[in-house]
Design a protein around this motif. Structure first.
Motif, PDB file in Angstrom:
ATOM      1  N   THR A   1       0.226  -3.800  46.319  1.00  7.97           N
ATOM      2  CA  THR A   1      -0.489  -3.153  45.216  1.00  7.97           C
ATOM      3  C   THR A   1      -1.663  -2.353  45.744  1.00  7.97           C
ATOM      4  O   THR A   1      -2.378  -2.799  46.649  1.00  7.97           O
ATOM      5  CB  THR A   1      -0.977  -4.198  44.208  1.00  7.97           C
ATOM      6  OG1 THR A   1       0.125  -4.982  43.762  1.00  7.97           O
ATOM      7  CG2 THR A   1      -1.637  -3.540  42.998  1.00  7.97           C
TER       8      THR A   1
ATOM      9  N   GLN B   1       2.824   1.062  37.300  1.00 12.93           N
ATOM     10  CA  GLN B   1       1.402   1.296  37.100  1.00 12.93           C
ATOM     11  C   GLN B   1       0.846   0.331  36.067  1.00 12.93           C
ATOM     12  O   GLN B   1       1.234   0.361  34.897  1.00 12.93           O
ATOM     13  CB  GLN B   1       1.151   2.734  36.653  1.00 12.93           C
ATOM     14  CG  GLN B   1      -0.325   3.063  36.471  1.00 12.93           C
ATOM     15  CD  GLN B   1      -1.109   2.990  37.773  1.00 12.93           C
ATOM     16  OE1 GLN B   1      -0.814   3.715  38.722  1.00 12.93           O
ATOM     17  NE2 GLN B   1      -2.111   2.109  37.816  1.00 12.93           N
TER      18      GLN B   1
ATOM     19  N   THR C   1       7.930   2.199  41.545  1.00 13.70           N
ATOM     20  CA  THR C   1       6.521   1.853  41.383  1.00 13.70           C
ATOM     21  C   THR C   1       6.283   1.372  39.954  1.00 13.70           C
ATOM     22  O   THR C   1       7.058   1.675  39.043  1.00 13.70           O
ATOM     23  CB  THR C   1       5.601   3.048  41.668  1.00 13.70           C
ATOM     24  OG1 THR C   1       5.820   4.055  40.671  1.00 13.70           O
ATOM     25  CG2 THR C   1       5.849   3.617  43.054  1.00 13.70           C
TER      26      THR C   1
ATOM     27  N   ASP D   1      -5.711   1.264  42.760  1.00 11.64           N
ATOM     28  CA  ASP D   1      -5.664   1.698  41.360  1.00 11.64           C
ATOM     29  C   ASP D   1      -4.591   0.952  40.567  1.00 11.64           C
ATOM     30  O   ASP D   1      -4.094   1.439  39.564  1.00 11.64           O
ATOM     31  CB  ASP D   1      -5.463   3.210  41.251  1.00 11.64           C
ATOM     32  CG  ASP D   1      -4.158   3.681  41.884  1.00 11.64           C
ATOM     33  OD1 ASP D   1      -3.412   2.833  42.407  1.00 11.64           O
ATOM     34  OD2 ASP D   1      -3.888   4.894  41.837  1.00 11.64           O
ATOM     35  N   SER D   2      -4.241  -0.258  41.057  1.00 11.01           N
ATOM     36  CA  SER D   2      -3.335  -1.174  40.349  1.00 11.01           C
ATOM     37  C   SER D   2      -1.918  -0.629  40.203  1.00 11.01           C
ATOM     38  O   SER D   2      -1.255  -0.843  39.191  1.00 11.01           O
ATOM     39  CB  SER D   2      -3.896  -1.534  38.966  1.00 11.01           C
ATOM     40  OG  SER D   2      -5.106  -2.241  39.096  1.00 11.01           O
ATOM     41  N   GLU D   3      -1.450   0.076  41.224  1.00  9.80           N
ATOM     42  CA  GLU D   3      -0.062   0.518  41.249  1.00  9.80           C
ATOM     43  C   GLU D   3       0.713  -0.368  42.216  1.00  9.80           C
ATOM     44  O   GLU D   3       0.416  -0.412  43.413  1.00  9.80           O
ATOM     45  CB  GLU D   3       0.054   1.982  41.679  1.00  9.80           C
ATOM     46  CG  GLU D   3       1.496   2.493  41.649  1.00  9.80           C
ATOM     47  CD  GLU D   3       1.610   3.940  42.073  1.00  9.80           C
ATOM     48  OE1 GLU D   3       2.553   4.621  41.633  1.00  9.80           O
ATOM     49  OE2 GLU D   3       0.745   4.409  42.854  1.00  9.80           O
TER      50      GLU D   3
END
Length: 453
Positions: free
Chosen positions: A219, A240, A238, A222-224
């Motif tokens: 991860t 998000q 991916t 930016d929390s992806e």
């Protein structure tokens, strides 16, 4: 300001915190009362009840007093190849003595400094220990004596930055998989450190990698969540999540179990996704409202989620410990319990340590409390100064093993919380211990490897 608290711009109250020593970084990040380490621990004398005291109260359930805790038989654990031991973060009770006798020490490169903090645990595969130091150098040392096999510094191709926090390592199938705070991931040959592939991402990786089902999961800041092909490094899919700027620096990682990936995020979200394509199955929020301070409102799931027998167990910093059905996303139970560590499942019991140093044993089926043990809370207990943070537990030889930010190491009886052995690591420890072949491996904040048996 604690280097373990990232992106403090989102937290106005954090600006008032004073600078702290290396040994205080975790403690200051998770303790909401500022630099004097004091807290309202008794109810006011005017008849009011302290909300904090009420929230922190954890009491053994009398209904469980007659139930004996039975630990599962110890099993030979040869490898600790993932950051959480296994892909589902649920390793076995490892064979060993856990008498905490010093075996040997070794140097693992660059430790934490003013720019970078160590956060990711070492991994062990086929008798070799691999570790990512503060200069993004991967070290491979003999797991029996600490002799260096090789080391390789991974430099970013297109970056002027010299320092970056985040990432970690996993070692599977003759390869070492690395994620970095510079925004790239790589696969190295475990035999000599030569680079096999590299993926250049857009943003820094914060979490250590989990490797399962032909994919590398990690991860970004930016929390992806990204799923990379284990053979080529190409992106397969991916996901998000909600971006959250305030988090605890911890190098967490996802849990992978059969066809499902369980991903923790800084927002307090816990999300289940299909491993094949990243489609979201369910999301739960382990956040609590009405917290007393901005710091205590950080929702980050800094520990790793654990999957065992079809149930996901996870805890958030803001104060939710939950058991969730992996298929339906329905909560089996939840309790008010703040933690930045990974729970440990052994038999019918879940063990976890709180941000306040409470080590507790929970009934894994109901969340009821068997016992609570208060571990050391302060560097100076008499003066009540210098908050102490704990890392762990793991289970070795039927004992729970934890270490803390002043270098204490303890072994605890899982039946009742009694401390059975102690040791001194010599330096602060913020990274949870790992185990293999009967040995217990600790990495101090100075990147010293301490091996106990």
């Amino acid at each position: 300001m604690s280097r373990r608290l990232v992106s403090i711009v989102a937290i106005a109250a954090a600006a008032a915190l004073s600078a702290c020593s290396t040994a205080q970084r975790i403690g200051d990040a998770v303790w909401p009362f500022g630099g004097d380490d004091s807290a309202p621990e008794t109810a006011p004398q005017d008849g009011r009840v302290s909300i904090l005291t009420f929230e922190q109260q954890l009491i053994a359930d009398p209904a469980l007093a007659s139930r004996a805790i039975v630990t599962p038989p110890a099993m030979a654990v040869v490898n600790w190849s993932q950051p959480g031991g296994e892909a589902d973060n649920s390793p076995a009770n490892a064979a060993g003595e856990a008498s905490l006798q010093l075996a040997w020490r070794a140097d693992l490169g660059a430790g934490s400094d003013d720019q970078v903090s160590l956060a990711a645990p070492p991994v062990i595969s086929e008798g070799v220990l691999f570790f990512l130091d503060a200069e993004t150098r991967v070290h491979a040392v003999d797991a029996t004596n600490g002799r260096e096999r090789w080391s390789e510094r991974l430099r970013p191709h297109d970056s002027e930055d010299r320092h970056a926090s985040g990432g970690g390592v996993a070692a599977i199938g003759g390869r070492v998989f690395v994620t970095t705070g510079f925004g790239f991931a790589a696969a190295l040959d475990a035999a000599n450190g030569s680079e096999i592939w590299r993926f250049e991402g857009r943003t820094p990786f914060l979490t250590a990698p989990t490797v399962a089902g032909g994919r590398v999961y990690a991860t970004t800041s930016d929390s992806e969540l990204m799923a990379l092909d284990v053979g080529t490094g190409e992106v397969q899919w991916t996901f998000q999540a909600v971006a959250e700027s305030a988090r605890i620096l911890s190098a967490s990682s996802v849990a992978a179990s059969e066809d499902t990936v369980i991903a923790p995020f800084a927002s307090g979200e816990l999300t289940a996704l299909l491993a094949a394509n990243g489609r979201r199955v369910w999301t739960d929020s382990l956040s609590r409202t009405g917290r007393l301070t901005s710091l205590s409102a950080i929702n980050d799931i800094a520990g790793r989620p654990v999957v065992d027998q079809g149930v996901v167990y996870a805890a958030s910093h803001s104060g939710v410990l939950a058991a969730i059905d992996i298929r339906t996303g329905q909560r089996v139970w939840s309790r008010a319990f703040a933690s930045t560590q990974t729970p440990w499942i052994a038999g019918d019991v879940l063990y976890a340590v709180s941000v306040d140093g409470e080590l507790a044993a929970f009934d894994r089926a109901t969340g009821g409390v068997f016992w609570v043990r208060q571990l050391r809370r302060y560097r100076d207990e008499e003066e009540r100064s210098g908050r102490v943070s704990w890392a762990g537990p793991i289970m070795v030889g039927g004992k729970l093993v934890l270490a803390n930010s002043v270098g204490d190491v303890v072994a605890v009886a899982p039946q009742n919380g009694t401390v059975t052995a102690t040791a001194d690591a010599g330096n602060p420890v913020f990274i949870p211990p790992v185990t293999a072949a009967g040995s217990i491996y600790l990495v101090t904040d100075e990147a010293r490897l301490v091996v106990l048996r």
